[in-house]
Design an enzyme around this catalytic site. Sequence first.
Site, PDB file in Angstrom:
ATOM      1  N   ASP A 161       0.847  -1.200   0.000  1.00 42.51           N
ATOM      2  CA  ASP A 161       0.000   0.000   0.000  1.00 42.51           C
ATOM      3  C   ASP A 161       0.884   1.252   0.000  1.00 42.51           C
ATOM      4  O   ASP A 161       0.613   2.225  -0.709  1.00 42.51           O
ATOM      5  CB  ASP A 161      -0.898   0.002   1.238  1.00 42.51           C
ATOM      6  CG  ASP A 161      -1.657  -1.311   1.378  1.00 42.51           C
ATOM      7  OD1 ASP A 161      -2.743  -1.426   0.801  1.00 42.51           O
ATOM      8  OD2 ASP A 161      -1.139  -2.234   2.033  1.00 42.51           O
ATOM      9  N   HIS A 189      -4.394  -3.641   6.038  1.00 42.86           N
ATOM     10  CA  HIS A 189      -4.114  -3.879   4.620  1.00 42.86           C
ATOM     11  C   HIS A 189      -5.422  -4.291   3.954  1.00 42.86           C
ATOM     12  O   HIS A 189      -5.766  -5.468   3.862  1.00 42.86           O
ATOM     13  CB  HIS A 189      -3.060  -4.966   4.417  1.00 42.86           C
ATOM     14  CG  HIS A 189      -3.004  -5.437   2.994  1.00 42.86           C
ATOM     15  ND1 HIS A 189      -2.630  -4.610   1.959  1.00 42.86           N
ATOM     16  CD2 HIS A 189      -3.327  -6.618   2.419  1.00 42.86           C
ATOM     17  CE1 HIS A 189      -2.722  -5.280   0.818  1.00 42.86           C
ATOM     18  NE2 HIS A 189      -3.153  -6.489   1.069  1.00 42.86           N
TER      19      HIS A 189
HETATM   20  P1  NAX Z   1      -1.187 -18.520  -4.371  1.00 48.22           P
HETATM   21  O1  NAX Z   1      -2.522 -19.157  -4.211  1.00 48.22           O
HETATM   22  O2  NAX Z   1      -0.541 -18.441  -5.709  1.00 48.22           O
HETATM   23  O3  NAX Z   1      -0.145 -19.250  -3.413  1.00 48.22           O
HETATM   24  C1  NAX Z   1      -0.415 -19.524  -2.087  1.00 48.22           C
HETATM   25  C2  NAX Z   1       0.336 -20.797  -1.732  1.00 48.22           C
HETATM   26  O4  NAX Z   1       0.221 -20.984  -0.328  1.00 48.22           O
HETATM   27  C3  NAX Z   1      -0.217 -22.045  -2.402  1.00 48.22           C
HETATM   28  O5  NAX Z   1       0.836 -22.717  -3.067  1.00 48.22           O
HETATM   29  C4  NAX Z   1      -0.772 -22.863  -1.233  1.00 48.22           C
HETATM   30  O6  NAX Z   1      -0.598 -24.254  -1.419  1.00 48.22           O
HETATM   31  C5  NAX Z   1       0.090 -22.360  -0.087  1.00 48.22           C
HETATM   32  N1  NAX Z   1      -0.512 -22.537   1.234  1.00 48.22           N
HETATM   33  C6  NAX Z   1      -1.814 -22.429   1.613  1.00 48.22           C
HETATM   34  N2  NAX Z   1      -1.964 -22.705   2.902  1.00 48.22           N
HETATM   35  C7  NAX Z   1      -0.735 -22.978   3.378  1.00 48.22           C
HETATM   36  C8  NAX Z   1      -0.250 -23.360   4.639  1.00 48.22           C
HETATM   37  N3  NAX Z   1      -1.071 -23.513   5.684  1.00 48.22           N
HETATM   38  N4  NAX Z   1       1.087 -23.570   4.787  1.00 48.22           N
HETATM   39  C9  NAX Z   1       1.912 -23.437   3.745  1.00 48.22           C
HETATM   40  N5  NAX Z   1       1.512 -23.092   2.502  1.00 48.22           N
HETATM   41  C10 NAX Z   1       0.203 -22.866   2.330  1.00 48.22           C
HETATM   42  O7  NAX Z   1      -1.331 -17.078  -3.701  1.00 48.22           O
HETATM   43  P2  NAX Z   1      -0.382 -15.810  -3.843  1.00 48.22           P
HETATM   44  O8  NAX Z   1      -0.796 -15.006  -5.004  1.00 48.22           O
HETATM   45  O9  NAX Z   1       1.029 -16.248  -3.748  1.00 48.22           O
HETATM   46  O10 NAX Z   1      -0.820 -14.981  -2.549  1.00 48.22           O
HETATM   47  C11 NAX Z   1      -0.542 -15.438  -1.255  1.00 48.22           C
HETATM   48  C12 NAX Z   1      -1.264 -14.590  -0.213  1.00 48.22           C
HETATM   49  O11 NAX Z   1      -0.846 -13.242  -0.257  1.00 48.22           O
HETATM   50  C13 NAX Z   1      -2.794 -14.537  -0.399  1.00 48.22           C
HETATM   51  O12 NAX Z   1      -3.399 -14.690   0.876  1.00 48.22           O
HETATM   52  C14 NAX Z   1      -3.031 -13.117  -0.876  1.00 48.22           C
HETATM   53  O13 NAX Z   1      -4.311 -12.668  -0.551  1.00 48.22           O
HETATM   54  C15 NAX Z   1      -1.954 -12.373  -0.144  1.00 48.22           C
HETATM   55  N6  NAX Z   1      -1.586 -11.044  -0.633  1.00 48.22           N
HETATM   56  C16 NAX Z   1      -1.231 -10.106   0.289  1.00 48.22           C
HETATM   57  C17 NAX Z   1      -0.815  -8.846  -0.055  1.00 48.22           C
HETATM   58  C18 NAX Z   1      -0.436  -7.842   0.988  1.00 48.22           C
HETATM   59  O14 NAX Z   1      -0.134  -6.701   0.611  1.00 48.22           O
HETATM   60  N7  NAX Z   1      -0.410  -8.125   2.280  1.00 48.22           N
HETATM   61  C19 NAX Z   1      -0.787  -8.430  -1.473  1.00 48.22           C
HETATM   62  C20 NAX Z   1      -0.746  -9.555  -2.435  1.00 48.22           C
HETATM   63  C21 NAX Z   1      -1.551 -10.772  -2.063  1.00 48.22           C
HETATM   64  O15 NAX Z   1      -2.865 -10.587  -2.504  1.00 48.22           O
END
Ligand code: NAX
Length: 327
Positions: A161, A189
């Site tokens: 942000d 966020h």
């Molecule tokens: P993806 O769905 O591409 O990847 C997430 C990965 O996490 C998957 O491979 C899944 O198997 C793994 N996973 C799920 N639960 C898990 C656990 N308990 N232990 C270990 N691994 C686990 O998502 P991606 O685009 O990489 O985004 C990841 C997260 O970041 C999402 O929650 C998303 O909402 C969040 N974001 C946060 C942002 C921020 O500014 N704070 C911005 C970007 C993003 O949207």
Amino acid sequence: SKKPVRVAVTGAAGQIGYALLFRIASGEMLGKDQPVILQLLEVPVEGPQKALKGVMMELDDCAFPLLAGMEAHSDPMTAFKDTDYALLVGSMPRKAGMERAELLSINGQIFIGQGKALDAVASRDVKVLVVGNPANTNAWIAMKSAPSLPRENFTAMLRLDHNRALSQLAAKTGKPVASIQKLAVWGNHSPTMYADYRFATIEGASVKDMINDHAWNKDVFLPTVGKRGAAIIEARGLSSAASAANAAIDHMRDWALGTNGGWVTMGVPSNGEYGIPKDTMFGYPVTCEGGKYKIVEGLPVDEFSQGCIDKTLAELVGEQDGVKHLL
Ligand code: NAX
């Protein structure tokens, strides 16, 4: 040469992981003289574990001089062993038809488990950054689940942000992004975050005076920054990944190596600053030095800003209330 440090990354086979790991291994996060051991966590499911192996093959193929070791894990109790840094990226994204309460509860379980594992096995100085959404509340849950670790070791990512706001201000003023100092982002966020350029300067001059347009602030700037994540999804068909990874690198680098007096935004547990209830994981302007962050205190809060802060705080309190019973 320096002793390697351990860096745990969860969700390592996801899209943010793919944009993040190579930059950590190349030294962009902790310095070009700091070797790292990557401890990578994915869910214990065949597909993601196999994809993780593929990412590790590519990391090998980069022959990074600073990559001193690499491990694949499916259990946080082994993934977080002795870790000095933990980037908690993996979480359960909202699926169509899923209720908010359900989403909060699923992620609550994940971050309770990961908080407990950090508590049990991580370095006592571990620096934790939660990226997985809802990031502030997940970080709060992990902190609450790790009572033997200092609470200030837990942070949430507001840096995306912050960086989004910087680039909007650079475009509006026509000045280089690097010339903008003293920007603050308050709160959650989420689209309710309050990006605040009242104190910002460019070469000593006030950005607020330069722009001098409250309607632009309220009707263009804040909605643009707040809805940027949705705009990226709309354009790309996927959520922000490279920019999110970049923000995570910025957050950890500044925390570890310092900001030379410059302000950045971090989600950190409140000690009551600006009337935010203690422990709320809240976006604040901070400076970093010697591996510690410090909230910038004593800034005046005008009526408009107070309204924005109250709104984002109310949302966060609502999220916390939704998961409290799990703790
Ligand atoms: P993806 O769905 O591409 O990847 C997430 C990965 O996490 C998957 O491979 C899944 O198997 C793994 N996973 C799920 N639960 C898990 C656990 N308990 N232990 C270990 N691994 C686990 O998502 P991606 O685009 O990489 O985004 C990841 C997260 O970041 C999402 O929650 C998303 O909402 C969040 N974001 C946060 C942002 C921020 O500014 N704070 C911005 C970007 C993003 O949207």
